[in-house]
Design a protein around this motif. Structure first.
Motif, PDB file in Angstrom:
ATOM      1  N   ASP A 148       0.833  -1.206   0.000  1.00  0.00           N
ATOM      2  CA  ASP A 148       0.000   0.000   0.000  1.00  0.00           C
ATOM      3  C   ASP A 148       0.868   1.257   0.000  1.00  0.00           C
ATOM      4  O   ASP A 148       0.699   2.157  -0.834  1.00  0.00           O
ATOM      5  N   MET A 149       1.865   1.272   0.889  1.00  0.00           N
ATOM      6  CA  MET A 149       2.688   2.488   0.980  1.00  0.00           C
ATOM      7  C   MET A 149       3.505   2.708  -0.288  1.00  0.00           C
ATOM      8  O   MET A 149       3.632   3.824  -0.788  1.00  0.00           O
ATOM      9  N   ILE A 150       4.068   1.641  -0.823  1.00  0.00           N
ATOM     10  CA  ILE A 150       4.994   1.795  -1.963  1.00  0.00           C
ATOM     11  C   ILE A 150       4.240   2.076  -3.262  1.00  0.00           C
ATOM     12  O   ILE A 150       4.711   2.838  -4.103  1.00  0.00           O
ATOM     13  N   THR A 151       3.061   1.497  -3.432  1.00  0.00           N
ATOM     14  CA  THR A 151       2.347   1.743  -4.703  1.00  0.00           C
ATOM     15  C   THR A 151       1.535   3.039  -4.666  1.00  0.00           C
ATOM     16  O   THR A 151       1.244   3.609  -5.704  1.00  0.00           O
ATOM     17  N   SER A 152       1.182   3.497  -3.459  1.00  0.00           N
ATOM     18  CA  SER A 152       0.386   4.740  -3.412  1.00  0.00           C
ATOM     19  C   SER A 152       1.270   5.963  -3.227  1.00  0.00           C
ATOM     20  O   SER A 152       0.900   7.064  -3.609  1.00  0.00           O
ATOM     21  N   GLY A 153       2.432   5.774  -2.604  1.00  0.00           N
ATOM     22  CA  GLY A 153       3.319   6.914  -2.339  1.00  0.00           C
ATOM     23  C   GLY A 153       2.810   7.792  -1.204  1.00  0.00           C
ATOM     24  O   GLY A 153       3.343   8.870  -0.964  1.00  0.00           O
ATOM     25  N   ARG A 154       1.775   7.319  -0.485  1.00  0.00           N
ATOM     26  CA  ARG A 154       1.163   8.205   0.502  1.00  0.00           C
ATOM     27  C   ARG A 154       2.079   8.449   1.700  1.00  0.00           C
ATOM     28  O   ARG A 154       2.902   7.587   2.032  1.00  0.00           O
ATOM     29  N   HIS A 155       1.896   9.613   2.327  1.00  0.00           N
ATOM     30  CA  HIS A 155       2.650   9.924   3.541  1.00  0.00           C
ATOM     31  C   HIS A 155       1.882   9.322   4.726  1.00  0.00           C
ATOM     32  O   HIS A 155       0.674   9.475   4.824  1.00  0.00           O
ATOM     33  N   VAL A 156       2.627   8.697   5.620  1.00  0.00           N
ATOM     34  CA  VAL A 156       2.002   8.047   6.780  1.00  0.00           C
ATOM     35  C   VAL A 156       2.358   8.863   8.017  1.00  0.00           C
ATOM     36  O   VAL A 156       3.521   9.257   8.183  1.00  0.00           O
ATOM     37  N   THR A 157       1.376   9.090   8.882  1.00  0.00           N
ATOM     38  CA  THR A 157       1.669   9.878  10.095  1.00  0.00           C
ATOM     39  C   THR A 157       2.551   9.047  11.033  1.00  0.00           C
ATOM     40  O   THR A 157       2.559   7.808  10.959  1.00  0.00           O
ATOM     41  N   ALA A 158       3.240   9.748  11.931  1.00  0.00           N
ATOM     42  CA  ALA A 158       4.117   9.047  12.874  1.00  0.00           C
ATOM     43  C   ALA A 158       3.310   8.052  13.710  1.00  0.00           C
ATOM     44  O   ALA A 158       3.766   6.948  14.010  1.00  0.00           O
ATOM     45  N   LEU A 159       2.091   8.458  14.037  1.00  0.00           N
ATOM     46  CA  LEU A 159       1.240   7.589  14.864  1.00  0.00           C
ATOM     47  C   LEU A 159       0.974   6.265  14.140  1.00  0.00           C
ATOM     48  O   LEU A 159       1.099   5.181  14.722  1.00  0.00           O
ATOM     49  N   ASP A 160       0.611   6.357  12.855  1.00  0.00           N
ATOM     50  CA  ASP A 160       0.364   5.137  12.080  1.00  0.00           C
ATOM     51  C   ASP A 160       1.658   4.351  11.868  1.00  0.00           C
ATOM     52  O   ASP A 160       1.664   3.122  11.902  1.00  0.00           O
ATOM     53  N   ALA A 161       2.752   5.092  11.639  1.00  0.00           N
ATOM     54  CA  ALA A 161       4.031   4.411  11.410  1.00  0.00           C
ATOM     55  C   ALA A 161       4.427   3.598  12.649  1.00  0.00           C
ATOM     56  O   ALA A 161       4.991   2.507  12.544  1.00  0.00           O
ATOM     57  N   LYS A 162       4.094   4.119  13.800  1.00  0.00           N
ATOM     58  CA  LYS A 162       4.380   3.387  15.050  1.00  0.00           C
ATOM     59  C   LYS A 162       3.494   2.132  15.102  1.00  0.00           C
ATOM     60  O   LYS A 162       3.944   1.039  15.446  1.00  0.00           O
ATOM     61  N   LYS A 163       2.223   2.335  14.722  1.00  0.00           N
ATOM     62  CA  LYS A 163       1.279   1.205  14.733  1.00  0.00           C
ATOM     63  C   LYS A 163       1.768   0.094  13.793  1.00  0.00           C
ATOM     64  O   LYS A 163       1.707  -1.074  14.107  1.00  0.00           O
ATOM     65  N   TYR A 164       2.253   0.488  12.608  1.00  0.00           N
ATOM     66  CA  TYR A 164       2.707  -0.518  11.629  1.00  0.00           C
ATOM     67  C   TYR A 164       4.013  -1.191  12.055  1.00  0.00           C
ATOM     68  O   TYR A 164       4.393  -2.213  11.492  1.00  0.00           O
ATOM     69  N   GLY A 165       4.740  -0.557  12.981  1.00  0.00           N
ATOM     70  CA  GLY A 165       6.037  -1.128  13.392  1.00  0.00           C
ATOM     71  C   GLY A 165       7.221  -0.485  12.688  1.00  0.00           C
ATOM     72  O   GLY A 165       8.352  -0.949  12.834  1.00  0.00           O
ATOM     73  N   ILE A 166       6.971   0.580  11.936  1.00  0.00           N
ATOM     74  CA  ILE A 166       8.103   1.260  11.278  1.00  0.00           C
ATOM     75  C   ILE A 166       8.908   2.018  12.328  1.00  0.00           C
ATOM     76  O   ILE A 166      10.132   2.040  12.298  1.00  0.00           O
ATOM     77  N   LEU A 167       8.213   2.641  13.252  1.00  0.00           N
ATOM     78  CA  LEU A 167       8.883   3.407  14.306  1.00  0.00           C
ATOM     79  C   LEU A 167       8.890   2.599  15.597  1.00  0.00           C
ATOM     80  O   LEU A 167       7.907   1.910  15.910  1.00  0.00           O
ATOM     81  N   ASP A 168      10.003   2.745  16.351  1.00  0.00           N
ATOM     82  CA  ASP A 168      10.082   2.028  17.622  1.00  0.00           C
ATOM     83  C   ASP A 168       9.496   2.853  18.752  1.00  0.00           C
ATOM     84  O   ASP A 168       8.955   2.313  19.707  1.00  0.00           O
ATOM     85  N   GLU A 169       9.625   4.176  18.631  1.00  0.00           N
ATOM     86  CA  GLU A 169       9.108   4.999  19.727  1.00  0.00           C
ATOM     87  C   GLU A 169       8.755   6.399  19.220  1.00  0.00           C
ATOM     88  O   GLU A 169       9.433   6.924  18.330  1.00  0.00           O
ATOM     89  N   LEU A 170       7.715   6.968  19.811  1.00  0.00           N
ATOM     90  CA  LEU A 170       7.407   8.382  19.530  1.00  0.00           C
ATOM     91  C   LEU A 170       7.891   9.183  20.733  1.00  0.00           C
ATOM     92  O   LEU A 170       7.702   8.763  21.881  1.00  0.00           O
ATOM     93  N   VAL A 171       8.511  10.324  20.457  1.00  0.00           N
ATOM     94  CA  VAL A 171       9.054  11.089  21.582  1.00  0.00           C
ATOM     95  C   VAL A 171       8.480  12.501  21.584  1.00  0.00           C
ATOM     96  O   VAL A 171       8.087  13.022  20.543  1.00  0.00           O
ATOM     97  N   ALA A 172       8.447  13.084  22.781  1.00  0.00           N
ATOM     98  CA  ALA A 172       7.980  14.473  22.905  1.00  0.00           C
ATOM     99  C   ALA A 172       9.178  15.323  23.313  1.00  0.00           C
ATOM    100  O   ALA A 172      10.207  14.800  23.740  1.00  0.00           O
ATOM    101  N   GLY A 173       9.061  16.614  23.167  1.00  0.00           N
ATOM    102  CA  GLY A 173      10.141  17.512  23.598  1.00  0.00           C
ATOM    103  C   GLY A 173      11.282  17.517  22.597  1.00  0.00           C
ATOM    104  O   GLY A 173      11.102  17.207  21.416  1.00  0.00           O
ATOM    105  N   ASP A 174      12.483  17.834  23.106  1.00  0.00           N
ATOM    106  CA  ASP A 174      13.633  17.987  22.210  1.00  0.00           C
ATOM    107  C   ASP A 174      14.055  16.629  21.616  1.00  0.00           C
ATOM    108  O   ASP A 174      14.394  15.689  22.347  1.00  0.00           O
TER     109      ASP A 174
END
Ligand SMILES: CCCCCCC/C=C/C(=O)SCCNC(=O)CCNC(=O)[C@H](O)C(C)(C)COP(=O)(O)OP(=O)(O)OC[C@H]1O[C@@H](n2cnc3c(N)ncnc32)[C@H](O)[C@@H]1OP(=O)(O)O
Length: 782
Positions: A148-174
């Motif tokens: 889906d991501m590669i054929t659509s080229g769509r931008h995924v929010t950090a929240l969704d990227a975390k859900k999919y497992g692309i991101l390990d952690e979301l951080v706040a602040g600096d």
């Protein structure tokens, strides 16, 4: 380009290449050297890669794609990141796209701020993620999300990227402080399991069904586009092949796509989109102009266009006063707006909160007095000059002197709207559907029904244009915008010319006139809204169109009445007459100074008519064909169908002054020589050579690889000879302007990708065509 520093025990590699930290050669070199330096430094226990300024790298440097590739390759840089014995953390903010996301997938860990977005937009540039993205993302998130991501080229929010497992952690602040803390927390943890190349793709047992479904979907959704199809093939390799072989296949497909005309066109479109915002007119430019503040708006008329415009303004958060002439029309309009808003929310185009707020921003009225304080009025009443003049007269009296008075007219002369403030009166032509199309402009359309008059079938014309990648053929568009609207417009044009249209009218204002639309109008076939137009719809206002024999009967009766003998029109002619008339108008627009650059026209088509991006736009398309060729064909049509195609001096000048292809896309350099050669050798093999050299400023030259794969156009006496990669089959199309021949080359699908390994065994007809190709004409020879 990459700033290196050490903070405590952590090495920080900050990519510093504004504005988007693109991964240029210098950045790739900096990253490679930074990793090597940090690896050798005993004080350093962990490494962070991040972006300085606005963003994590937003991808490879697109401008480098048209140039000879330079080391280090992104994939080598990535390999050195993954092989690092010290943990590498990607600290993401802004837009982590394309090559940027690939770099992060080579890192052992990825953290991001909540506002970040990630994605693989390569497909929009006619490419696929070519630095292991198609092999690594599926290993991380599984096939469905990766496809889906590669054929659509769509931008995924950090929240969704975390859900999919692309991101390990979301951080706040600096971000940097958080990244340092995070990096230190993973020091000493095993790295092997963090290296994606060693992972299996989750859910690989379902690969066949998932990939086949994805392939069917992209062929349906992105007709004519090569890249989405290759994206699916490359992703599938992540399951079917070992990692190293998958990488080889990805790289091969990337190179093929990058060498194709589609990638050139889509990359041209990318830069053209940005170029057009830097507009310049004789009396000012984007640098000197100041935007007028618009805080309140009004829309006059609650029909198809008025409601669409209201939705567009409401979606932008602007208050709208909607004015109609009676309560019934007003209530209908309000219902339509509500339904459109709900539809936009369902499709994810408008957030729910915006739609909810819109209900408070919309004020219906029957009273002109309510418009006295608005900053902007857009009238979308019937296309009737007398009515529009009346409306403008009232607005001029009631609205405050600074208010902008705009007309959504597509045809009437805006100067005829007599007001005391001509400097505040403008044409503001929205494209239907107004809440969806990104173009707000006045442009000429094509008058395709000429061809139907001569014998073409509207459904065939639509099919040909849809196969080319237009989302809707011209007759479906006419049904959508309303045949009654077209009727009203021509009535008004006739009135302004001091004449009337009759059943016998063959010319209007010196141009050939086709009355098929009038005949449909008289039978109450006003398009989608009445359930009948050129097509039949499942209901009034429906979207499902089916060809209608009754409409064909009306067209045939029209031809008989006029004594027109029906003739067969080839698909090549359909395309040429559509495209070349638009190109001709494009040159007229440039000549008249309405637009200053071909990019302006191309972007109008890409946004306003959803012209297929893989062709770049009509002007870019013309440049690829060669203006001389286009000019000759325009002259041919002009002679055969007088007054349909008008001569354009500028095109003639350009056409006659260039022997090969003259292009107008500065972003990619001016092509000074395009040479195509097709030859048959003693063994009966046919070879195609294609060479393009661009100007000295970019010092860039590319030649067709030893094999040619993709799309080639050959111009000589034969009008078009194209090697097309259809969604499944490669085929060669030869046409001499009257008839055409298509050769399917199924062998191409079975790893024989080389044209020189293909013979054309099609008898005498082919010999004739090939013999013609070897004639004395310009670019083609043996
Ligand atoms: C076998 C060989 C293998 C090779 C492997 C290579 C694999 C990698 C491929 C890729 O990465 S392809 C590129 C993927 N990335 C993109 O497509 C992103 C494109 N950019 C955008 O979508 C947007 O620019 C943005 C990043 C979302 C930022 O949008 P914003 O509205 O803030 O700014 P813009 O006006 O769009 O851009 C500002 C400025 O930057 C130029 N620019 C943007 N991206 C790139 C880029 N990737 N390369 C070069 N230049 C870029 C853009 O043109 C603007 O400049 P001007 O045109 O105004 O001068």
């Amino acid at each position: 380009m990459v700033d290196y520093s050490v903070k405590g025990q952590v090495a920080l590699l900050e990519v510093n290449n504004p504005p988007v930290n693109a991964l240029s050669t210098a950045v790739r070199t900096g990253l490679r050297d930074g990793i090597a330096k940090a690896s050798k430094d005993p004080k350093v226990k962990a490494i962070i890669i991040c972006g300085k300024g606005q963003t994590f790298p937003a991808g490879a440097d697109i401008r480098e794609f048209g140039q000879p590739p330079r080391a280090p390759w992104l994939i080598e840089v990535g390999d050195s990141i993954e092989a690092s014995l010290k943990p590498v953390v990607a600290a993401i903010h802004g837009t982590c796209l394309g090559g940027g996301l690939e770099v992060s997938l080579f890192c052992h860990y990825r953290i991001a701020v909540k506002s970040a977005r990630v994605g693989f937009p390569e497909v929009n540039l006619g490419l696929l993620p070519g630095a292991a993205g198609t092999q690594r993302l599926p290993r991380l998130v599984g096939l469905p999300v990766a496809l889906d991501m590669i054929t659509s080229g769509r931008h995924v929010t950090a929240l969704d990227a975390k859900k999919y497992g692309i991101l390990d952690e979301l951080v706040a602040g600096d971000l940097i402080n958080a990244a340092i803390k995070y990096a230190m927390s993973v020091v000493g943890k095993p790295l092997m399991e963090r290296r994606l190349r060693y992972k299996q793709v989750p859910g690989a047992d379902k690969a066949r069904e998932v990939c086949e479904a994805a392939m069917a979907q992209v062929k349906r959704k992105y007709k004519g586009y090569e890249a989405p199809v290759e994206c699916v093939r490359a992703v599938r390799a992540s399951v079917d092949l070992p990692y190293a072989d998958g990488i080889r296949m990805e790289s091969e497909l990337f190179k093929q796509l990058n060498a194709s005309g589609q990638a050139r066109a889509q990359q041209y479109a990318f830069f053209a989109e940005r170029t057009v915002s830097r507009w310049s007119m004789p009396n000012g430019s984007y640098r000197t102009a100041k935007a007028l503040p618009v805080k309140t708006t009004a829309v006059l008329g609650a029909g198809t266009m008025g409601t669409g415009i209201a939705v567009c303004l409401l979606s932008a958060g602007l208050p709208v006063i909607l004015l109609e002439q009676n309560e019934k029309l007003l209530q209908n309009g309000l219902r339509t707006i509500k339904a459109l808003m709900e539809g936009s929310v369902k499709l994810g185009k408008v957030p729910m909160e915006v739609a909810q707020k819109a209900t408070t921003l919309l004020k219906p009225t029957l009273n002109y007095e309510d418009l006295k304080d608005v900053d902007l009025v857009i009238e979308a009443v019937f296309e009737n000059l007398k009515l529009k003049r009346e409306v403008f007269g009232k607005l001029d009296k009631i609205c405050k002197p600074s208010a902008l008075l705009c007309s959504n007219t597509s045809t009437l002369d805006i100067d005829l709207a007599a007001t005391s403030r001509p400097d505040k009166v403008a044409g503001m032509h929205f494209f239907a559907p107004a809440y969806h199309m990104r173009l707000l402009e006045n442009i000429y359309g094509t008058k395709t029904s000429f061809m139907v008059e001569e014998g073409a079938n509207p459904y065939e014309i639509d099919q040909i244009m849809e196969d080319l990648g237009m989302p809707m053929g011209p007759f479906k568009v006419r049904d959508l915008s309303g045949i009654d609207i077209g009727w009203r417009i021509t009535q008004e044009v006739a009135k302004s010319l001091g004449t009337t249209i009759t059943k016998e009218t063959k010319y209007l204002g010196g141009e050939r006139y086709c009355g098929i639309g009038d005949d449909l109008y008289e039978k109450g076939r006003h398009g989608r809204k009445t359930g009948l137009g050129f097509y039949k719809y499942e209901k009034k206002g429906g979207k499902i169109s089916t060809p209608d024999p009754d409409a064909l009967d009306i067209i045939e009766a029209y031809r008989q009445r006029r004594g027109i003998v029906k003739c067969k029109i080839s698909s090549q002619e359909v395309i040429e007459r559509q495209m070349y008339s638009s190109i001709n108008e494009g040159f007229k627009i440039l000549e008249e100074g309405i637009c200053t650059r071909p990019e302006d026209i191309d972007i109008s088509w890409l946004y306003g008519f959803t012209f297929p991006k893989y062709l770049g736009g009509p002007m870019f398309y013309a440049s690829r064909i060669g203006l001389q060729k286009v000019y000759e064909r325009i002259c041919y049509y002009h002679e055969n169908f007088p007054l349909k195609q008008r001569d354009c001096k500028d095109l003639r000048r350009r056409g006659s002054s260039t022997s090969g292809v003259y292009t107008m896309y500065p972003a990619l350099g001016v092509v000074i020589n395009s040479y195509c050669d097709m030859t048959t050798d003693g063994g009966g093999w046919t070879w195609v050579f294609w060479e393009v050299a661009v100007d000295a400023a970019t010092r860039c030259c590319w030649r067709s690889p030893p094999f040619f794969y993709g799309y080639v156009e050959v111009y000589g006496y034969v009008e078009v000879c194209r090697l097309c990669r259809g969604n499944d089959n490669l085929h060669l199309l030869l046409s001499n302007g009257e008839s055409e021949m298509r050769f399917d080359m199924e062998d191409f699908n079975n790893n024989t990708r080389y044209l020189q390994y293909t013979t054309f065994t099609v008898g005498n007809e082919t010999s004739r065509y090939l013999a013609t190709l070897s004639g004395p004409s310009g670019n083609v020879g043996t």
